[in-house]
Design a protein around this motif. Structure first.
Motif, PDB file in Angstrom:
ATOM      1  N   HIS A   1      10.196  33.919  28.213  1.00  0.00           N
ATOM      2  CA  HIS A   1       9.638  32.775  27.473  1.00  0.00           C
ATOM      3  C   HIS A   1      10.006  32.938  25.998  1.00  0.00           C
ATOM      4  O   HIS A   1       9.398  33.724  25.284  1.00  0.00           O
ATOM      5  CB  HIS A   1       8.110  32.743  27.665  1.00  0.00           C
TER       6      HIS A   1
ATOM      7  N   HIS B   1      11.708  30.659  22.366  1.00  0.00           N
ATOM      8  CA  HIS B   1      12.206  29.443  21.704  1.00  0.00           C
ATOM      9  C   HIS B   1      13.142  29.917  20.585  1.00  0.00           C
ATOM     10  O   HIS B   1      12.934  29.570  19.429  1.00  0.00           O
ATOM     11  CB  HIS B   1      11.063  28.648  21.077  1.00  0.00           C
TER      12      HIS B   1
ATOM     13  N   LYS C   1      14.083  27.889  25.481  1.00  0.00           N
ATOM     14  CA  LYS C   1      13.608  26.525  25.681  1.00  0.00           C
ATOM     15  C   LYS C   1      14.189  25.586  24.626  1.00  0.00           C
ATOM     16  O   LYS C   1      14.430  25.996  23.490  1.00  0.00           O
ATOM     17  CB  LYS C   1      12.079  26.493  25.574  1.00  0.00           C
TER      18      LYS C   1
ATOM     19  N   HIS D   1       3.313  25.429  29.363  1.00  0.00           N
ATOM     20  CA  HIS D   1       2.446  26.034  28.346  1.00  0.00           C
ATOM     21  C   HIS D   1       1.045  25.478  28.616  1.00  0.00           C
ATOM     22  O   HIS D   1       0.807  24.286  28.406  1.00  0.00           O
ATOM     23  CB  HIS D   1       2.846  25.601  26.949  1.00  0.00           C
TER      24      HIS D   1
ATOM     25  N   HIS E   1       0.733  31.416  28.480  1.00  0.00           N
ATOM     26  CA  HIS E   1      -0.337  31.548  27.460  1.00  0.00           C
ATOM     27  C   HIS E   1      -1.652  31.886  28.164  1.00  0.00           C
ATOM     28  O   HIS E   1      -2.022  33.042  28.235  1.00  0.00           O
ATOM     29  CB  HIS E   1      -0.520  30.290  26.590  1.00  0.00           C
TER      30      HIS E   1
ATOM     31  N   ASP F   1       7.625  34.877  23.408  1.00  0.00           N
ATOM     32  CA  ASP F   1       7.365  33.519  22.911  1.00  0.00           C
ATOM     33  C   ASP F   1       8.035  33.317  21.555  1.00  0.00           C
ATOM     34  O   ASP F   1       7.558  32.520  20.739  1.00  0.00           O
ATOM     35  CB  ASP F   1       5.849  33.250  22.812  1.00  0.00           C
TER      36      ASP F   1
HETATM   37 FE    FE Z   1       6.148  28.914  23.908  1.00  0.00          FE
END
Ligand code: FE
Ligand code: DI6
Length: 418
Positions: free
Chosen positions: A89, A91, A158, A259, A282, A334
């Motif tokens: 996960h 970004h 992502k 999420h 999360h 994340d």
């Molecule tokens: Fe995220």
């Protein structure tokens, strides 16, 4: 860059040769991470046989098959071997940074207040739209290199900071390019349902109908999507809105992730589970019904301690309940500019233990076996067993618990990816 290049070794010729290319890696403590056996699936004084980039066998001392006599042997002097790590996960493709917002939060503003005032994700959207695909690649490479430099062999990335069809495609193309520039497996998730862009303020349905759904089709047609993700939250999309996104994903045959329950309990994980989600991520506010739904669907709980830490969240994810229900738990960085500007999976493991009370073994399973499952790659990677890809991290430590134990240390000796 030289420090990283030294870590990018592999079995370069394995795909191009007629004769099977075999290699033995020996004198290793192997944390196979196979469940059901000893802790960490540990094999002491072990060796691994690799043929054409696939693990052929794993054995203890003297256990190499007899027909592998004469094969090249590389000795690792008793070091620890784990599966190459998986960051399931991130970004990492984005423009700019949000250090100013960090200051505002330290002066008392909350993450939600900043988002509602037009900052937050939307400010990164402006910075990301302003960059070309090449510039996005350049911005993301150092982040990817830090993950690789800690033994990552697979990184999920992502979209979600473009929020127009073209800008979402641009992000996904940049993410895929990263996988051509570095020897790492990139998995891309389509996250146009991340935030409502300013031009659609108050018109979420129009945004879904005009951007998210047709963008998903376009990105899929271009072969850019491994999974569809969304942000189900009061400051983002409702479960009903997410259902529209998932219905579309289903018609395109794409697996989904979500999420969910990061800042409140909207029942996102339950919705995702009803679509057979690969994961819900999360989960600080996940309730009992959500845990049960995830268990039934076989979804992975991806915990993100970097965001928990950086937003100074007080509510802990229901780890004991997830554990009791047998929901697989993964950990990820994340990595993003707003809630988790972190590029260390080892730190995520440490935080998973200190904040969430995971055991070091659960933390390591969280960045290997269960992270692979969260990406739908459980058959290919995530454990060291015959038939899986030969993707390993070799560490200068004696015991696997050391990986989660130190703070800000990187004991990677070498990363091996076929
Ligand atoms: Fe995220
Ligand atoms: N939850 C997060 O923690 C990130 N995205 C999301 O849906 C935050 C993204 C950001 O603040 O830029």
């Amino acid at each position: 860059m030289s420090i990283h290049n030294s870590l990018l070794c592999g079995f370069e010729n394995s795909h191009f040769s007629e004769v099977p290319v075999r290699r033995i890696l020996t004198d290793l403590t192997i944390a196979t991470m196979e469940p059901g056996g000893p802790a960490y699936g540990l094999v002491e004084r072990g060796a691994v046989g690799v043929e054409d980039g696939t693990i052929a066998w794993v054995a203890g001392e003297g256990g190499a098959p007899s027909d592998w006599r004469g094969v090249d042997v590389e000795d690792f002097s008793g070091r620890l071997m784990t599966p190459a790590l998986v960051d399931c996960h991130t970004h990492i493709v984005f423009g700019g940074n949000r250090a100013r917002e960090f200051e505002m939060r330290l002066e008392g503003a909350t993450y939600e207040e900043i988002a509602r005032a037009g900052g937050g994700i939307v400010s990164t959207v402006a910075a990301t739209r302003a960059l070309s695909e090449d510039e996005l690649v350049d911005a993301a490479l150092p982040r990817l290199d830090r993950l690789i430099g800690e033994g990552a062999g697979t990184v999920e990335i992502k979209s979600g900071y473009g929020l127009t069809i073209e800008d979402e495609l641009k992000m996904l193309r940049a993410a895929r390019r990263l996988g051509e520039l570095r020897p790492v497996r990139i998995r891309t998730s389509y996250l146009a349902a991340h935030a409502l862009p300013p031009e659609y303020k108050g018109r979420a349905d129009a945004y879904l109908g005009e951007v998210v759904l047709p963008g998903m089709e376009a990105a899929t047609a271009e072969g850019l999507v491994h999974a569809v993700d969304g942000f189900c939250e009061t400051i983002a999309f409702t479960p009903d809105e997410m259902r529209r996104v998932f219905d579309k994903a289903r018609t395109l045959g794409l697996p989904i992730k979500l999420h969910a329950e990061q800042l409140s309990d909207l029942g996102g994980a339950k919705l995702a589970a009803s679509f057979g989600a690969l994961s819900a991520d999360h989960l600080e506010y996940l309730g009992e019904d959500g845990v049960a739904a995830m268990e039934e669907a076989g979804s992975v709980a991806v915990l993100l301690p970097g965001a928990f830490y950086f937003l100074r969240e007080k509510k802990l994810p229901p780890v004991a309940q997830l554990r009791a229900a047998g929901v697989p738990i993964a950990l990820a960085t994340d990595c993003n500019p707003g809630s988790s500007p972190m590029t260390s999976l080892l730190l995520a493991m440490n935080m998973g233990c200190t904040f969430f009370r995971l055991t070091p073994e659960e933390a390591l399973a969280g960045v290997t076996r269960n992270a692979a499952r969260a990406l739908g790659l459980a058959d290919e990677i995530g454990t060291i067993e015959p038939g899986k890809r030969a993707e390993f991290a070799i560490w200068d430590v004696d015991h696997p618990a050391e990986l989660a134990y130190r703070i800000g240390d990187n004991p990677l000796h070498r990363r091996i990816v076929a």
